[in-house]
Design an enzyme around this catalytic site. Structure first.
Site, short mmCIF file in Angstrom:
data_model
loop_
_atom_site.label_atom_id
_atom_site.label_comp_id
_atom_site.label_asym_id
_atom_site.label_seq_id
_atom_site.Cartn_x
_atom_site.Cartn_y
_atom_site.Cartn_z
N LYS A 17 67.02 27.74 46.69
CA LYS A 17 65.61 27.66 47.09
C LYS A 17 64.96 29.04 47.18
O LYS A 17 63.88 29.25 46.66
CB LYS A 17 65.47 27.00 48.48
CG LYS A 17 65.91 25.57 48.57
CD LYS A 17 65.60 24.99 49.95
CE LYS A 17 66.27 25.69 51.09
NZ LYS A 17 67.70 25.39 51.26
N ARG A 93 62.12 20.82 57.34
CA ARG A 93 63.54 20.52 57.38
C ARG A 93 63.85 19.32 58.26
O ARG A 93 65.00 18.90 58.38
CB ARG A 93 64.27 21.70 57.98
CG ARG A 93 65.17 22.37 56.99
CD ARG A 93 65.79 23.52 57.70
NE ARG A 93 65.59 24.66 56.89
CZ ARG A 93 66.56 25.41 56.40
NH1 ARG A 93 67.79 25.18 56.69
NH2 ARG A 93 66.30 26.41 55.63
N ARG A 130 77.72 34.62 48.59
CA ARG A 130 76.33 35.08 48.71
C ARG A 130 76.24 36.38 49.51
O ARG A 130 76.85 36.51 50.58
CB ARG A 130 75.51 33.98 49.39
CG ARG A 130 74.11 34.41 49.78
CD ARG A 130 73.18 33.26 49.89
NE ARG A 130 73.33 32.48 51.12
CZ ARG A 130 72.59 31.42 51.40
NH1 ARG A 130 71.68 31.00 50.54
NH2 ARG A 130 72.77 30.76 52.52
N ARG A 162 75.24 37.29 55.14
CA ARG A 162 74.40 36.84 56.26
C ARG A 162 75.27 36.42 57.44
O ARG A 162 76.34 35.86 57.26
CB ARG A 162 73.55 35.65 55.83
CG ARG A 162 72.18 36.03 55.38
CD ARG A 162 71.45 34.92 54.71
NE ARG A 162 71.49 33.65 55.42
CZ ARG A 162 70.83 32.58 55.02
NH1 ARG A 162 70.09 32.62 53.94
NH2 ARG A 162 70.91 31.46 55.69
N ARG A 173 75.38 23.51 58.97
CA ARG A 173 74.07 23.43 58.30
C ARG A 173 74.04 22.32 57.26
O ARG A 173 73.04 21.62 57.12
CB ARG A 173 73.73 24.78 57.65
CG ARG A 173 73.10 25.75 58.65
CD ARG A 173 73.49 27.18 58.38
NE ARG A 173 72.95 27.70 57.17
CZ ARG A 173 73.52 28.68 56.45
NH1 ARG A 173 74.68 29.18 56.84
NH2 ARG A 173 72.94 29.12 55.38
#
Ligand code: ADP
Length: 220
Positions: A17, A93, A130, A162, A173
């Site tokens: 996204k 969300r 990531r 992160r 999540r």
């Protein structure tokens, strides 16, 4: 092209996204509104609001609706980013957020909700590798790092993992995606706003697919 598109990109964590929303924003010259980026920027500045949001984010929990909706509402002030064309990334969300978005957009509603679809086994792999620029939030991968020693190619900022990309937070999540976010797809389908785009493959190919659906549905 006439009026600028008004979009939201939905999809699991790691679906792409953020990367694709940034490209859409540049392509259509529209605002990129990422609630996750806004919270991370506030947390980095150490504001009370940012530190509160960070507690939820690091645990993989959703930031409470009233906080997120307040942030989005601020974007509707005259001259604000929700006044023209935009691409929302990470909002809504929850079903409640989707309804509230319709309320705050009142006279100038969304054109399109794009479900960027990627199977869970692939997103898990993407998130594990990531790495993100702490300054401008540009996303990299261990297999596709910046040119120089983990400094961002765009802004020179430090590129790191992160705080919420731990295995535990990621599983939480993804669970919340299924229970809280997936019902939004039916909501947008019922409003005839939903399109699904295959998010698997090279970034350039995914981007081409996205531009095609936006040009078809939203950028008349
Ligand atoms: P990801 O899509 O990988 O979870 P984001 O940067 O979009 O990454 O979001 C990071 C975190 O920020 C979320 O796990 C959540 O804690 C918080 N957040 C972002 N957007 C929202 C939202 N619309 N509602 C609630 N929490 C949010």
């Amino acid at each position: 092209m006439g009026r600028k598109p008004r979009l939201t990109v939905l999809g699991k964590q790691g679906a792409g996204k953020g990367t694709q929303a940034a490209r859409l924003a540049a392509h259509y010259d529209i605002a990129h509104i990422s609630t996750g980026d806004m919270f991370r920027a506030q947390a980095a500045q150490g504001t009370a609001f940012g530190l509160e949001a960070k507690r939820f984010m690091d645990a993989g929990e959703l930031v409470p609706d009233e906080i997120v909706i307040g942030v989005i509402e601020e974007c509707t002030v005259p001259g604000g980013p929700l006044g023209g064309g935009f691409v929302l990334d990470g909002f809504p969300r929850t079903l409640n957020q989707a309804r509230e978005l319709d309320r705050v957009l009142a006279g100038a509603p969304l054109d399109l909700a794009i479900d960027l679809e990627v199977p869970t086994e692939i997103v898990l792999d993407r998130i594990a590798g990531r790495r993100v620029c702490e300054n401008c939030q540009r996303v990299y991968h261990v297999n596709l790092p910046p040119t120089h020693d983990w400094t961002c190619d765009t802004c020179g900022g430090p590129v790191r993992q992160r705080a919420d990309d731990t295995e535990e937070a990621v599983m939480r999540r993804l669970e919340l995606y299924e229970t809280e976010t997936r019902p939004i797809l039916d909501y947008y389908r019922a409003h005839d706003l939903l399109v699904t785009v295959d998010g698997v493959g090279e970034g350039d190919d995914v981007f081409e697919r996205l531009v095609k659906v936006v040009d078809e549905h939203a950028a008349a």
